[in-house]
Design a protein around this motif. Structure first.
Motif, mmCIF file in Angstrom:
data_model
loop_
_atom_site.group_PDB
_atom_site.id
_atom_site.type_symbol
_atom_site.label_atom_id
_atom_site.label_comp_id
_atom_site.label_asym_id
_atom_site.label_seq_id
_atom_site.Cartn_x
_atom_site.Cartn_y
_atom_site.Cartn_z
ATOM 1 N N LEU A 1 3.719 6.991 -0.545
ATOM 2 C CA LEU A 1 4.489 7.047 0.728
ATOM 3 C C LEU A 1 5.989 6.415 0.596
ATOM 4 O O LEU A 1 6.038 5.149 0.683
ATOM 5 C CB LEU A 1 3.515 6.578 1.787
ATOM 6 N N LEU B 1 0.191 4.458 -2.114
ATOM 7 C CA LEU B 1 -0.171 5.705 -1.531
ATOM 8 C C LEU B 1 0.891 6.878 -1.855
ATOM 9 O O LEU B 1 0.770 8.082 -1.600
ATOM 10 C CB LEU B 1 -0.129 5.686 -0.122
ATOM 11 N N VAL C 1 -12.151 -3.747 1.896
ATOM 12 C CA VAL C 1 -11.994 -2.675 1.167
ATOM 13 C C VAL C 1 -10.628 -2.019 1.340
ATOM 14 O O VAL C 1 -9.924 -1.682 0.229
ATOM 15 C CB VAL C 1 -13.053 -1.397 1.412
ATOM 16 N N THR C 2 -10.113 -1.779 2.567
ATOM 17 C CA THR C 2 -8.843 -1.332 2.791
ATOM 18 C C THR C 2 -8.104 -2.455 3.632
ATOM 19 O O THR C 2 -8.666 -2.781 4.784
ATOM 20 C CB THR C 2 -8.942 0.070 3.564
ATOM 21 N N LEU D 1 -3.690 10.216 8.346
ATOM 22 C CA LEU D 1 -4.648 10.318 7.007
ATOM 23 C C LEU D 1 -6.027 9.801 7.497
ATOM 24 O O LEU D 1 -6.160 8.694 8.362
ATOM 25 C CB LEU D 1 -4.126 9.659 5.986
ATOM 26 N N PRO D 2 -7.182 10.232 6.766
ATOM 27 C CA PRO D 2 -8.377 9.764 7.144
ATOM 28 C C PRO D 2 -8.128 8.201 6.644
ATOM 29 O O PRO D 2 -7.759 7.739 5.771
ATOM 30 C CB PRO D 2 -9.457 10.200 6.190
ATOM 31 N N LEU D 3 -8.982 7.336 7.686
ATOM 32 C CA LEU D 3 -8.777 5.773 7.579
ATOM 33 C C LEU D 3 -9.693 5.467 6.234
ATOM 34 O O LEU D 3 -10.736 5.819 5.978
ATOM 35 C CB LEU D 3 -9.533 5.323 8.821
ATOM 36 N N GLY D 4 -9.435 4.250 5.544
ATOM 37 C CA GLY D 4 -10.113 3.512 4.603
ATOM 38 C C GLY D 4 -11.042 2.731 5.388
ATOM 39 O O GLY D 4 -11.101 2.384 6.390
ATOM 40 N N SER D 5 -12.381 2.317 4.511
ATOM 41 C CA SER D 5 -13.457 1.355 5.002
ATOM 42 C C SER D 5 -12.821 0.064 5.345
ATOM 43 O O SER D 5 -12.274 -0.526 4.441
ATOM 44 C CB SER D 5 -14.363 1.186 3.848
ATOM 45 N N PRO E 1 0.805 -1.155 -0.108
ATOM 46 C CA PRO E 1 -0.004 0.016 -0.045
ATOM 47 C C PRO E 1 1.034 1.186 0.187
ATOM 48 O O PRO E 1 0.415 2.377 -0.617
ATOM 49 C CB PRO E 1 -0.841 -0.032 1.413
ATOM 50 N N MET F 1 0.063 8.054 9.631
ATOM 51 C CA MET F 1 0.452 9.255 8.924
ATOM 52 C C MET F 1 -0.427 10.305 9.205
ATOM 53 O O MET F 1 -0.603 11.290 8.653
ATOM 54 C CB MET F 1 0.609 8.819 7.664
ATOM 55 N N GLU G 1 -2.603 -1.125 4.927
ATOM 56 C CA GLU G 1 -3.108 0.385 4.396
ATOM 57 C C GLU G 1 -3.563 1.259 5.488
ATOM 58 O O GLU G 1 -3.197 2.445 5.678
ATOM 59 C CB GLU G 1 -4.093 0.564 2.868
ATOM 60 N N ARG H 1 -2.255 4.711 6.810
ATOM 61 C CA ARG H 1 -3.095 5.890 6.955
ATOM 62 C C ARG H 1 -3.306 6.292 8.246
ATOM 63 O O ARG H 1 -2.945 7.490 8.629
ATOM 64 C CB ARG H 1 -4.355 5.569 6.349
#
Lengths: 394, 394
Positions: free
Chosen positions: B29, B27, B290-291, B304-308, B23, B302, B295, B299
């Motif tokens: 990253l 990303l 999904v995530t 960042l907003p989390l994935g589903s 991931p 860092m 990943e 996220r």
């Protein structure tokens, strides 16, 4: 020393090689990269690398030393070098005799004609007079070296100003002379939309066909892909897949073959371009198919059984992220909080490339049951990263 | 020089860091790895790396130089070094005050008791007499340093031979003295099965909870995971997720937290272990959610907003690939033709590790609508790679 797995050499350090690295990690397949410069997209993520020129045979020999197979991020390695590598005992996949059809549009058109595959009317032209004889409107293409709208000219005899077309022809022939290539004239097809049929084929002859997708180009650059192509006649979809499988088989392609097609307004399909590598119109498979095109490319060139190309969602939409008109270096990373918070299901793929106007720097995938929703989500995110929401597609 | 994205330092070169690399590529990253030796699992796939000892502060400072955030493949970095890095201005995620609960089972039990989180009955013990007073049957665990069945002893007073239990105690206390750790005694829980509740939490406090899964251990090593846990009472599933979210919040965890749980025969859940990193019981998310947990770990650390964390299939089964009793170096790669040809939907993840008996060298994921089918496919493939089809799970 016994090894866990064979090493695959990859020539070219662009985003396609970068995205091969992800399934290579899962497969336990070591990659050795030939990068055109330090720190390019794939060089950021593949430790075993060499920096050098893919037009230099010694460099190609150095990167393939100890590798049983070599594959490619692009189609620009000279054919004679590929033959030399084969003579060295390296399996070149796709092989030079197949790859030449993706390198040289003249050779491709000739071969497809011989196979009876429907193509736009076309001819090699050597002068403006021959272009005029071919007929307007038409497209002129360099037989080699064109991509993403470069090496392509649209020619028409404007009713209100004769002479322009001759200038365009002059420019095309000048480029051709300079670069030592030919000019192919093709009729401008009256098409409903562009389709893409992607297949993977292994040296053993196994093949897998992905669902046929619809792609939208802007300024010659792939902009958006919908998988599968909406409202595509099932018979036409099947024949698009059959054309791609037939071309892969007849040309002896190993790895991924993308066949870009025109769906004509009168319901036929005509072959526009061939690419023998993972292709922009297949990026949706990373999140939308059981096996991504990148994994199936690796499996195919290593002669492993192919993974299922079946879709995992009813719809998957891919939209490219291009550098906006006023790019800032940190803009993509800085765009994450909004894009991710707005859509926790969004899948983002960045290439580690500095955004420059019009440059492909990433893509987003959105999948789900509702096509309109997927389109809205993917378009919004791509426009957001571009810094260009005002021009968002409708 | 402006940069495309911040760089994340990752301490530890095992398969968890390797699987973070996938991931991270998507990303955009950049990762900088501290590997314990050249060529270890993650060092094969992350170019920017340093080889050194994670117990050495100077080495930790070298790998985090210029990185705003550091995260971990394992929980073995000394707490005082983590505090030193924080004092240097590096964001340590998870932070030392949270991580200590995954490093020290004594601290963890004390804290969970204070929070009122249900746990097996437990006590720190310092002698065989105290173990006897605690009661049989019980489990002795070193408070630090144990994993995959190491540092764990099952103690029972056999009816037909007194004395054995005292020997086991003696061994445990000897290990504790040698390594300077304490011994925790825990009741042997009468459990129906083991569950795992996985959550990701960001420094901003956003959290995402994955479906609760059932895991099967063999010889103290995670063997198989079914997502979601079959026939799990919805209220119990919800309370398992709530317990995990509460622990993540109260302890200030950043990144992935795995809460391993016992589902008791009388329908309660008790916390067994905590891990503050991507966890074996979350590997199913790579293909089934999904995530992926990898990943969402990136996220989260860092910020960042989390994935589903939503599942993508009705069932996903993960089975670990262990080195078989008679491992050959090339066996995993050589196992591909059969495994892939038999099941084009199978997802394989290898770690680039040489198979040694009992060593985790990879895992497979199989997803679909039919649990029995997923179990059969994943178990068959894992047994095939192990070279051990005769012992295939039924």
């Amino acid at each position: 020393m016994p090894e866990l797995a064979p090493t695959l050499a990859v020539v070219g350090g662009g985003q396609l090689a970068r995205m091969m690295a992800q399934p290579a990690i899962a497969l336990g397949l070591p990659l050795r990269l030939l990068a055109e410069a330090p720190g390019v997209s794939a060089a950021q993520v593949i430790p075993d690398q060499l920096v050098g020129d893919h037009r230099d045979l010694d460099t190609l020999r150095a990167v393939t030393a100890g590798c049983s197979v070599v594959t490619f991020d692009h189609e620009h390695v000279p054919t004679e070098h590929l033959h030399a590598l084969e003579a060295d005992g390296v399996a070149v996949r796709p092989g030079p005799d197949a790859l030449v059809h993706a390198q040289d549009k003249g050779v491709m058109r000739e071969r497809l004609a011989a196979l009876g595959v429907p193509c736009p009317r076309n001819a090699i032209v050597t002068s403006a007079a021959e272009v005029e004889a071919f007929g307007f409107p038409c497209v002129l293409k360099t037989t080699r070296g064109g991509y993403d709208g470069k090496g392509v000219w649209f020619v028409d005899r404007a009713e209100d100003g004769a002479g322009d077309w001759a200038e365009v022809c002059a420019e095309a022939f000048a480029v051709a002379r300079e670069t030592g290539v030919r000019i192919l004239a093709e009729e401008r097809v009256d098409f409903r939309r562009e389709l893409s049929a992607l297949v993977a084929r292994s040296p053993s002859g196994q093949a897998a066909a992905y669902p046929v997708v619809a792609s939208t180009q802007r300024d010659g650059i792939c902009h958006e892909v919908i998988a599968p192509a909406p409202d595509l006649d099932p018979d036409l979809a099947a024949s698009a897949q059959q054309v791609a499988l037939r071309i892969a088989g007849e040309l002896g392609v190993t790895g991924v073959l993308a066949v870009e097609l025109f769906e004509t307004t009168d319901g036929r399909i005509l072959v526009n371009e061939l690419a023998m590598r993972p292709h922009n119109t297949g990026h949706w498979t990373q999140d939308g198919a059981v096996t991504s095109q990148f994994e199936n490319h690796l499996r195919a060139v290593m002669d492993l059984p192919l993974g299922s190309p079946a879709p995992r969602a009813r719809w998957t939409v891919m939209v490219n992220i291009l550098g906006g008109p006023d790019p800032e270096v940190g803009r993509l990373w800085d765009g994450y909080p909004h894009a991710m918070a707005r859509d926790p299901h969004l899948r983002v793929h960045l290439y580690g490339k500095e955004p420059r106007p019009g440059r492909k720097v990433g893509h987003v995938n959105a999948y789900g049951d509702d096509l309109e929703d997927c389109l809205e989500r993917a378009r919004h995110a791509a426009a957001w990263f571009r810094g260009d929401l005002g021009n968002e597609s409708e």
